[in-house]
Design an enzyme around this catalytic site. Sequence first.
Site, PDB file in Angstrom:
ATOM      1  N   MET A  13       0.853  -1.198   0.000  1.00 23.64           N
ATOM      2  CA  MET A  13       0.000   0.000   0.000  1.00 23.64           C
ATOM      3  C   MET A  13       0.886   1.245   0.000  1.00 23.64           C
ATOM      4  O   MET A  13       1.727   1.413   0.894  1.00 23.64           O
ATOM      5  CB  MET A  13      -0.891  -0.001   1.237  1.00 23.64           C
ATOM      6  CG  MET A  13      -1.826   1.181   1.287  1.00 23.64           C
ATOM      7  SD  MET A  13      -3.024   1.006   2.609  1.00 23.64           S
ATOM      8  CE  MET A  13      -4.075   2.426   2.283  1.00 23.64           C
ATOM      9  N   TRP A  21     -12.108  13.684  -0.612  1.00 22.71           N
ATOM     10  CA  TRP A  21     -13.223  14.234   0.169  1.00 22.71           C
ATOM     11  C   TRP A  21     -13.262  15.749  -0.065  1.00 22.71           C
ATOM     12  O   TRP A  21     -12.227  16.419   0.013  1.00 22.71           O
ATOM     13  CB  TRP A  21     -13.020  13.934   1.658  1.00 22.71           C
ATOM     14  CG  TRP A  21     -14.106  14.501   2.532  1.00 22.71           C
ATOM     15  CD1 TRP A  21     -15.452  14.421   2.323  1.00 22.71           C
ATOM     16  CD2 TRP A  21     -13.920  15.214   3.759  1.00 22.71           C
ATOM     17  NE1 TRP A  21     -16.119  15.046   3.347  1.00 22.71           N
ATOM     18  CE2 TRP A  21     -15.213  15.544   4.234  1.00 22.71           C
ATOM     19  CE3 TRP A  21     -12.801  15.609   4.496  1.00 22.71           C
ATOM     20  CZ2 TRP A  21     -15.416  16.249   5.421  1.00 22.71           C
ATOM     21  CZ3 TRP A  21     -13.000  16.307   5.680  1.00 22.71           C
ATOM     22  CH2 TRP A  21     -14.296  16.622   6.137  1.00 22.71           C
ATOM     23  N   ASP A  45      -7.773   7.725  -2.868  1.00 25.62           N
ATOM     24  CA  ASP A  45      -8.724   7.382  -1.806  1.00 25.62           C
ATOM     25  C   ASP A  45     -10.092   7.980  -2.134  1.00 25.62           C
ATOM     26  O   ASP A  45     -10.212   9.193  -2.300  1.00 25.62           O
ATOM     27  CB  ASP A  45      -8.240   7.939  -0.459  1.00 25.62           C
ATOM     28  CG  ASP A  45      -9.157   7.527   0.664  1.00 25.62           C
ATOM     29  OD1 ASP A  45      -8.978   6.404   1.193  1.00 25.62           O
ATOM     30  OD2 ASP A  45     -10.075   8.305   1.011  1.00 25.62           O
ATOM     31  N   TYR A  50     -18.778  10.739  -0.831  1.00 21.89           N
ATOM     32  CA  TYR A  50     -18.182  11.996  -1.299  1.00 21.89           C
ATOM     33  C   TYR A  50     -18.920  12.529  -2.531  1.00 21.89           C
ATOM     34  O   TYR A  50     -18.710  13.684  -2.918  1.00 21.89           O
ATOM     35  CB  TYR A  50     -16.691  11.839  -1.621  1.00 21.89           C
ATOM     36  CG  TYR A  50     -15.806  11.384  -0.466  1.00 21.89           C
ATOM     37  CD1 TYR A  50     -16.239  11.466   0.859  1.00 21.89           C
ATOM     38  CD2 TYR A  50     -14.531  10.870  -0.698  1.00 21.89           C
ATOM     39  CE1 TYR A  50     -15.427  11.040   1.907  1.00 21.89           C
ATOM     40  CE2 TYR A  50     -13.721  10.448   0.351  1.00 21.89           C
ATOM     41  CZ  TYR A  50     -14.178  10.525   1.645  1.00 21.89           C
ATOM     42  OH  TYR A  50     -13.368  10.103   2.669  1.00 21.89           O
ATOM     43  N   LYS A  79     -15.254   3.274   0.141  1.00 26.62           N
ATOM     44  CA  LYS A  79     -15.829   3.041   1.474  1.00 26.62           C
ATOM     45  C   LYS A  79     -17.335   2.802   1.410  1.00 26.62           C
ATOM     46  O   LYS A  79     -18.036   3.458   0.621  1.00 26.62           O
ATOM     47  CB  LYS A  79     -15.545   4.238   2.391  1.00 26.62           C
ATOM     48  CG  LYS A  79     -14.084   4.681   2.348  1.00 26.62           C
ATOM     49  CD  LYS A  79     -13.740   5.761   3.344  1.00 26.62           C
ATOM     50  CE  LYS A  79     -12.349   6.308   3.063  1.00 26.62           C
ATOM     51  NZ  LYS A  79     -12.301   7.357   2.030  1.00 26.62           N
ATOM     52  N   HIS A 112     -17.046   2.794   6.452  1.00 26.35           N
ATOM     53  CA  HIS A 112     -16.686   4.204   6.632  1.00 26.35           C
ATOM     54  C   HIS A 112     -16.769   4.658   8.097  1.00 26.35           C
ATOM     55  O   HIS A 112     -15.953   5.458   8.554  1.00 26.35           O
ATOM     56  CB  HIS A 112     -17.597   5.066   5.741  1.00 26.35           C
ATOM     57  CG  HIS A 112     -16.987   6.348   5.301  1.00 26.35           C
ATOM     58  ND1 HIS A 112     -17.231   6.911   4.069  1.00 26.35           N
ATOM     59  CD2 HIS A 112     -16.144   7.203   5.924  1.00 26.35           C
ATOM     60  CE1 HIS A 112     -16.558   8.051   3.962  1.00 26.35           C
ATOM     61  NE2 HIS A 112     -15.891   8.250   5.070  1.00 26.35           N
ATOM     62  N   LYS A 259      -5.870  15.872   0.511  1.00 27.29           N
ATOM     63  CA  LYS A 259      -6.776  16.244  -0.583  1.00 27.29           C
ATOM     64  C   LYS A 259      -6.290  17.530  -1.220  1.00 27.29           C
ATOM     65  O   LYS A 259      -5.951  18.495  -0.515  1.00 27.29           O
ATOM     66  CB  LYS A 259      -8.196  16.431  -0.034  1.00 27.29           C
ATOM     67  CG  LYS A 259      -9.172  17.020  -1.031  1.00 27.29           C
ATOM     68  CD  LYS A 259      -9.304  18.541  -0.936  1.00 27.29           C
ATOM     69  CE  LYS A 259     -10.105  19.125  -2.087  1.00 27.29           C
ATOM     70  NZ  LYS A 259     -10.206  20.590  -2.054  1.00 27.29           N
ATOM     71  N   GLN A 268       3.350  19.363  -4.865  1.00 29.09           N
ATOM     72  CA  GLN A 268       4.068  19.618  -3.606  1.00 29.09           C
ATOM     73  C   GLN A 268       3.862  18.457  -2.620  1.00 29.09           C
ATOM     74  O   GLN A 268       4.807  17.967  -2.009  1.00 29.09           O
ATOM     75  CB  GLN A 268       3.532  20.922  -2.993  1.00 29.09           C
ATOM     76  CG  GLN A 268       4.243  21.361  -1.746  1.00 29.09           C
ATOM     77  CD  GLN A 268       3.484  22.460  -1.025  1.00 29.09           C
ATOM     78  OE1 GLN A 268       3.155  22.311   0.154  1.00 29.09           O
ATOM     79  NE2 GLN A 268       3.212  23.569  -1.690  1.00 29.09           N
TER      80      GLN A 268
HETATM   81  P1  A2P Z   1      -6.972  22.739  -2.418  1.00 26.37           P
HETATM   82  O1  A2P Z   1      -7.746  21.482  -2.731  1.00 26.37           O
HETATM   83  O2  A2P Z   1      -7.700  23.973  -2.824  1.00 26.37           O
HETATM   84  O3  A2P Z   1      -5.555  22.684  -2.927  1.00 26.37           O
HETATM   85  P2  A2P Z   1      -6.789  17.692   4.211  1.00 26.37           P
HETATM   86  O4  A2P Z   1      -6.281  16.677   3.252  1.00 26.37           O
HETATM   87  O5  A2P Z   1      -6.049  17.745   5.517  1.00 26.37           O
HETATM   88  O6  A2P Z   1      -8.292  17.569   4.419  1.00 26.37           O
HETATM   89  O7  A2P Z   1      -6.552  19.145   3.565  1.00 26.37           O
HETATM   90  C1  A2P Z   1      -7.162  19.489   2.352  1.00 26.37           C
HETATM   91  C2  A2P Z   1      -7.176  20.992   2.216  1.00 26.37           C
HETATM   92  O8  A2P Z   1      -5.818  21.471   2.230  1.00 26.37           O
HETATM   93  C3  A2P Z   1      -7.785  21.517   0.960  1.00 26.37           C
HETATM   94  O9  A2P Z   1      -8.500  22.684   1.287  1.00 26.37           O
HETATM   95  C4  A2P Z   1      -6.602  21.833   0.064  1.00 26.37           C
HETATM   96  O10 A2P Z   1      -6.884  22.885  -0.802  1.00 26.37           O
HETATM   97  C5  A2P Z   1      -5.552  22.235   1.071  1.00 26.37           C
HETATM   98  N1  A2P Z   1      -4.183  21.850   0.676  1.00 26.37           N
HETATM   99  C6  A2P Z   1      -3.793  20.729   0.063  1.00 26.37           C
HETATM  100  N2  A2P Z   1      -2.462  20.687  -0.082  1.00 26.37           N
HETATM  101  C7  A2P Z   1      -1.981  21.826   0.476  1.00 26.37           C
HETATM  102  C8  A2P Z   1      -0.689  22.364   0.640  1.00 26.37           C
HETATM  103  N3  A2P Z   1       0.397  21.711   0.205  1.00 26.37           N
HETATM  104  N4  A2P Z   1      -0.569  23.576   1.236  1.00 26.37           N
HETATM  105  C9  A2P Z   1      -1.663  24.244   1.679  1.00 26.37           C
HETATM  106  N5  A2P Z   1      -2.920  23.775   1.556  1.00 26.37           N
HETATM  107  C10 A2P Z   1      -3.088  22.581   0.964  1.00 26.37           C
END
Ligand code: A2P
Length: 307
Positions: A13, A21, A45, A50, A79, A112, A259, A268
């Site tokens: 995995m 989500w 995932d 969702y 899920k 879930h 997400k 990133q």
């Molecule tokens: P976006 O989808 O607009 O890029 P989590 O996975 O903890 O639920 O966080 C998801 C949220 O974090 C989304 O709002 C996403 O925004 C934002 N996000 C995802 N990657 C980053 C990052 N590298 N830096 C800042 N915010 C991020």
Amino acid sequence: MKQHLQLHTGQEMPLLGLGTWNSPPGEVARAVEHALLRANYDHIDCAKVYGNEPEIGGAFQQVFSSGKRKRTDVFITSKLWNTDHDPADVAAACRQTLADLQLEYLDLYLMHWGVAFKQGVGDKPMGRDGEMELASVPLVDTWRAMEQLVEEGLVKAIGVANFGVAQLLDLLTYANIKPAVNQVELHPYNSQPQLVAFCQRHDVQLTGYSPLGSPGLSGHQIRLLDEPVLVSIAAAHGKTPAQVALNWNAARNVVVIPKSTTPERIDQNGQIFDFELTPEEREQIDVLNRNYRFVNPAVPWGLPYFA
Ligand code: A2P
């Protein structure tokens, strides 16, 4: 740094996956295609609740028919929603997800939540008293039906999500097929060290949802990515606080599923295996825990699930 975990089924995995989500149907297909074709992700995932599996299925179809990625090279999770716990409904729910995702099998299918909702009035059947309407379906019955999905070859592994130690202890007494994974909220402000240790001791791997502290959710004053300890460790490594939070979880063998629907952030978040935190930095992050949940159904469901 290692990039995969082994499940008790023998499956590998990936420690990093794309979360979906709150990824809107209009954006999620592009995000999935970007992750698989350009950012080198090999794990997505999903979940029926969702509301975006049909669009994700379109993306899978594009990616796999392009010949650039093979289905067998990607780990796909979905899920079972709380209204589908009745054993008579489990296979149909799984088949619906497979049809929506345009897949022949799932790598992992999770229950879930450890609670069954009444059927027939939407995904979240809220009663007039402000508490979700529940169904009398014991978890053992749902689990037996999920075991059947493995027997039938619809899914390669089964697991749970949002299970605490007491629920897992019970499940482990009757499971003919042990849960391969427990997916729970895990990040530096909710690191759940005892749950993590318990699961790992019982060979149940962990996936951490909201690994960035879900900064897109409204109603929270606390922002994990502004945490000064993460900011300063990130600066020391030439990384971002998000990458540090993800690396910290992955280094303790917790799968992370950040997400994003933003291509630069998907890129990133994919670059988290090329640096290592020192033991002192890990310790600084470990002590940030404040048992803070960004996802807690107590208010929206009127159900103190985690009490
Ligand atoms: P976006 O989808 O607009 O890029 P989590 O996975 O903890 O639920 O966080 C998801 C949220 O974090 C989304 O709002 C996403 O925004 C934002 N996000 C995802 N990657 C980053 C990052 N590298 N830096 C800042 N915010 C991020």
